[in-house]
Design a protein around this motif. Structure first.
Motif, PDB file in Angstrom:
ATOM      1  N   LYS A 120       0.827  -1.210   0.000  1.00  0.00           N
ATOM      2  CA  LYS A 120       0.000   0.000   0.000  1.00  0.00           C
ATOM      3  C   LYS A 120       0.859   1.256   0.000  1.00  0.00           C
ATOM      4  CE  LYS A 120      -3.644   2.473   2.465  1.00  0.00           C
ATOM      5  NZ  LYS A 120      -4.698   2.414   3.493  1.00  0.00           N
ATOM      6  N   TYR A 121       1.851   1.301   0.888  1.00  0.00           N
ATOM      7  CA  TYR A 121       2.705   2.486   0.963  1.00  0.00           C
ATOM      8  C   TYR A 121       3.623   2.608  -0.255  1.00  0.00           C
ATOM      9  CZ  TYR A 121       1.130   3.583   5.694  1.00  0.00           C
ATOM     10  OH  TYR A 121       0.369   3.947   6.781  1.00  0.00           O
ATOM     11  N   SER A 122       4.013   1.483  -0.824  1.00  0.00           N
ATOM     12  CA  SER A 122       4.836   1.522  -2.043  1.00  0.00           C
ATOM     13  C   SER A 122       4.068   2.143  -3.193  1.00  0.00           C
ATOM     14  CB  SER A 122       5.293   0.109  -2.432  1.00  0.00           C
ATOM     15  OG  SER A 122       6.175  -0.422  -1.483  1.00  0.00           O
ATOM     16  N   SER A 123       2.787   1.800  -3.303  1.00  0.00           N
ATOM     17  CA  SER A 123       1.973   2.330  -4.405  1.00  0.00           C
ATOM     18  C   SER A 123       1.504   3.756  -4.127  1.00  0.00           C
ATOM     19  CB  SER A 123       0.759   1.422  -4.659  1.00  0.00           C
ATOM     20  OG  SER A 123      -0.058   1.331  -3.506  1.00  0.00           O
ATOM     21  N   THR A 124       1.210   4.078  -2.855  1.00  0.00           N
ATOM     22  CA  THR A 124       0.757   5.431  -2.501  1.00  0.00           C
ATOM     23  C   THR A 124       1.892   6.434  -2.638  1.00  0.00           C
ATOM     24  OG1 THR A 124      -0.845   4.526  -0.935  1.00  0.00           O
ATOM     25  CG2 THR A 124      -0.295   6.853  -0.712  1.00  0.00           C
ATOM     26  N   TYR A 125       3.072   6.047  -2.206  1.00  0.00           N
ATOM     27  CA  TYR A 125       4.233   6.950  -2.231  1.00  0.00           C
ATOM     28  C   TYR A 125       5.275   6.459  -3.230  1.00  0.00           C
ATOM     29  CZ  TYR A 125       2.018   8.791   1.967  1.00  0.00           C
ATOM     30  OH  TYR A 125       1.120   9.340   2.847  1.00  0.00           O
ATOM     31  N   SER A 126       6.133   5.553  -2.793  1.00  0.00           N
ATOM     32  CA  SER A 126       7.181   5.028  -3.670  1.00  0.00           C
ATOM     33  C   SER A 126       7.820   3.817  -3.000  1.00  0.00           C
ATOM     34  CB  SER A 126       8.250   6.096  -3.919  1.00  0.00           C
ATOM     35  OG  SER A 126       9.424   5.513  -4.450  1.00  0.00           O
ATOM     36  N   PRO A 127       8.225   2.820  -3.777  1.00  0.00           N
ATOM     37  CA  PRO A 127       8.953   1.686  -3.182  1.00  0.00           C
ATOM     38  C   PRO A 127      10.263   2.119  -2.535  1.00  0.00           C
ATOM     39  CG  PRO A 127       8.231   1.171  -5.427  1.00  0.00           C
ATOM     40  CD  PRO A 127       8.002   2.637  -5.223  1.00  0.00           C
ATOM     41  N   ASP A 128      10.737   3.311  -2.882  1.00  0.00           N
ATOM     42  CA  ASP A 128      12.014   3.797  -2.348  1.00  0.00           C
ATOM     43  C   ASP A 128      11.990   4.021  -0.843  1.00  0.00           C
ATOM     44  OD1 ASP A 128      13.062   3.744  -4.890  1.00  0.00           O
ATOM     45  OD2 ASP A 128      12.715   5.878  -5.276  1.00  0.00           O
ATOM     46  N   ILE A 129      10.786   4.175  -0.250  1.00  0.00           N
ATOM     47  CA  ILE A 129      10.732   4.405   1.206  1.00  0.00           C
ATOM     48  C   ILE A 129      10.845   3.095   1.991  1.00  0.00           C
ATOM     49  CG2 ILE A 129       9.316   6.477   0.917  1.00  0.00           C
ATOM     50  CD1 ILE A 129       6.964   4.844   2.125  1.00  0.00           C
ATOM     51  N   ILE A 130      10.812   1.960   1.317  1.00  0.00           N
ATOM     52  CA  ILE A 130      10.829   0.665   1.993  1.00  0.00           C
ATOM     53  C   ILE A 130      12.268   0.165   2.147  1.00  0.00           C
ATOM     54  CG2 ILE A 130       9.941  -1.687   2.028  1.00  0.00           C
ATOM     55  CD1 ILE A 130       7.753   0.493   2.113  1.00  0.00           C
ATOM     56  N   ALA A 131      12.718   0.041   3.397  1.00  0.00           N
ATOM     57  CA  ALA A 131      14.045  -0.532   3.661  1.00  0.00           C
ATOM     58  C   ALA A 131      13.946  -2.044   3.805  1.00  0.00           C
ATOM     59  CB  ALA A 131      14.632   0.066   4.934  1.00  0.00           C
ATOM     60  N   GLY A 132      12.782  -2.521   4.207  1.00  0.00           N
ATOM     61  CA  GLY A 132      12.567  -3.954   4.372  1.00  0.00           C
ATOM     62  C   GLY A 132      11.360  -4.220   5.236  1.00  0.00           C
ATOM     63  N   TYR A 133      11.007  -5.490   5.376  1.00  0.00           N
ATOM     64  CA  TYR A 133       9.886  -5.860   6.238  1.00  0.00           C
ATOM     65  C   TYR A 133      10.053  -7.291   6.720  1.00  0.00           C
ATOM     66  CZ  TYR A 133       7.832  -8.481   2.323  1.00  0.00           C
ATOM     67  OH  TYR A 133       7.599  -9.383   1.306  1.00  0.00           O
ATOM     68  N   ARG A 134       9.350  -7.606   7.807  1.00  0.00           N
ATOM     69  CA  ARG A 134       9.390  -8.945   8.387  1.00  0.00           C
ATOM     70  C   ARG A 134       8.142  -9.143   9.224  1.00  0.00           C
ATOM     71  NH1 ARG A 134      10.496 -12.677  12.124  1.00  0.00           N
ATOM     72  NH2 ARG A 134      12.224 -14.144  11.830  1.00  0.00           N
ATOM     73  N   ASN A 135       7.578 -10.352   9.223  1.00  0.00           N
ATOM     74  CA  ASN A 135       6.410 -10.605  10.063  1.00  0.00           C
ATOM     75  C   ASN A 135       6.821 -10.646  11.535  1.00  0.00           C
ATOM     76  OD1 ASN A 135       6.938 -13.394  11.029  1.00  0.00           O
ATOM     77  ND2 ASN A 135       6.715 -13.937   8.869  1.00  0.00           N
ATOM     78  N   GLY A 136       5.830 -10.658  12.409  1.00  0.00           N
ATOM     79  CA  GLY A 136       6.107 -10.526  13.834  1.00  0.00           C
ATOM     80  C   GLY A 136       6.200 -11.823  14.606  1.00  0.00           C
ATOM     81  N   TYR A 137       6.445 -12.934  13.919  1.00  0.00           N
ATOM     82  CA  TYR A 137       6.510 -14.225  14.589  1.00  0.00           C
ATOM     83  C   TYR A 137       7.957 -14.701  14.667  1.00  0.00           C
ATOM     84  CZ  TYR A 137       1.491 -14.084  14.149  1.00  0.00           C
ATOM     85  OH  TYR A 137       0.192 -13.701  14.256  1.00  0.00           O
ATOM     86  N   PHE A 138       8.459 -14.838  15.883  1.00  0.00           N
ATOM     87  CA  PHE A 138       9.860 -15.200  16.078  1.00  0.00           C
ATOM     88  C   PHE A 138      10.050 -15.763  17.476  1.00  0.00           C
ATOM     89  CE2 PHE A 138       9.180 -10.838  17.379  1.00  0.00           C
ATOM     90  CZ  PHE A 138       9.868 -10.720  18.585  1.00  0.00           C
ATOM     91  N   LYS A 139      11.186 -16.432  17.669  1.00  0.00           N
ATOM     92  CA  LYS A 139      11.543 -16.953  18.974  1.00  0.00           C
ATOM     93  C   LYS A 139      12.440 -15.941  19.682  1.00  0.00           C
ATOM     94  CE  LYS A 139      11.379 -21.742  17.333  1.00  0.00           C
ATOM     95  NZ  LYS A 139      12.176 -22.951  17.027  1.00  0.00           N
ATOM     96  N   LYS A 140      12.445 -16.004  20.998  1.00  0.00           N
ATOM     97  CA  LYS A 140      13.229 -15.060  21.797  1.00  0.00           C
ATOM     98  C   LYS A 140      14.697 -15.057  21.373  1.00  0.00           C
ATOM     99  CE  LYS A 140      14.073 -12.251  25.289  1.00  0.00           C
ATOM    100  NZ  LYS A 140      13.598 -10.853  25.294  1.00  0.00           N
TER     101      LYS A 140
END
Length: 244
Positions: A120-140
């Motif tokens: 959504k943010y890539s299309s609304t603004y630009s893919p250039d603002i995205i440094a990366g992403y990751r889901n919130g499921y992980f072990k300690k």
């Protein structure tokens, strides 16, 4: 900075505009701000969860996310200027990132949700603002590796959409590893709203402090304890401090 303390909680007396200005100046100066928001439920939890209390109170910038916190501040004679809702701050900061060519890392929620936010943010603004992403499921034991991944992404901002107290403690415990990221912030369920999975309350309900009721009405079985029990405890804490 004008910081108030009540109910064992530190809160900065800043407006939305002042908060945005502070964040922008910090990024431009290549400094780090560890940001957190507090609402009624979090303040109730902080009375007994000392780790959460430390993670919140030792943050660089603390905003009042809930209208109930603003009410409490006035009742206790330490009035805050206004509510600075976490989701509104995040949305404003994404727009700022586009204008200033900052990069953002989005961390949290389910895979399909965080992907939807990034798209959504890539299309609304630009893919250039995205440094990366990751889901919130992980072990300690994966925390430090995740923090290093984020730190190496080139992000100026990090938004963490994970429930409390996990997100607050993650940011507090790993802020040294994240020192290259200028602004780190927990945003709770904001990705769900941005993606369209959860509807936000109408503006008039937000203004009257009824956003919690709108959320409760959407999922009463899941939310009754958080809001009805939590809000009752919060009112008790405010009245107790007022009287003592």
């Amino acid at each position: 900075m004008n910081r108030h303390k009540f109910l064992n909680t530190e809160v900065d007396n800043l407006s939305m505009v002042e908060t945005l200005d502070l964040v922008e100046r910090s990024i431009d100066a290549n400094q780090q701000i560890h940001h957190v928001v507090v609402n009624a439920g979090k303040i109730v939890a902080m009375q007994t969860d000392l780790q959460l209390r430390q993670s919140v109170n030792e943050s660089d910038l603390i905003n009042a996310d809930g209208q109930a916190v603003v009410w409490a501040s006035k009742t206790l004679g330490k009035p805050l200027k206004e509510r600075v809702a976490g989701i509104d701050l995040m949305v404003n900061l994404v727009e700022l990132a586009h204008k200033k060519k900052y990069k953002i890392f989005f961390f949290g929620a389910k895979e399909e949700i965080v992907k939807s936010v990034v798209n959504k943010y890539s299309s609304t603004y630009s893919p250039d603002i995205i440094a990366g992403y990751r889901n919130g499921y992980f072990k300690k034991e994966e925390e430090q590796d995740i923090a290093r991944e984020i730190a190496q992404s080139g992000a100026n901002m990090l938004f963490v959409a994970i429930s409390s107290p996990t997100k607050e403690n993650f940011l507090y415990d790993n802020k040294v590893l994240l020192k290259n990221v200028n602004f780190i912030m927990g945003v709770g369920g904001s990705f769900d709203v941005v993606s369209g999975k959860v509807k936000r309350a109408p503006i008039w309900m937000q203004n009257y402090g009824l956003e919690w009721f709108y959320r409760f009405a959407q999922e009463p079985k899941r939310m009754w304890k958080r809001y009805l029990v939590g809000n009752s405890k919060f009112i008790y804490l405010v009245l107790k401090e007022k009287l003592t």
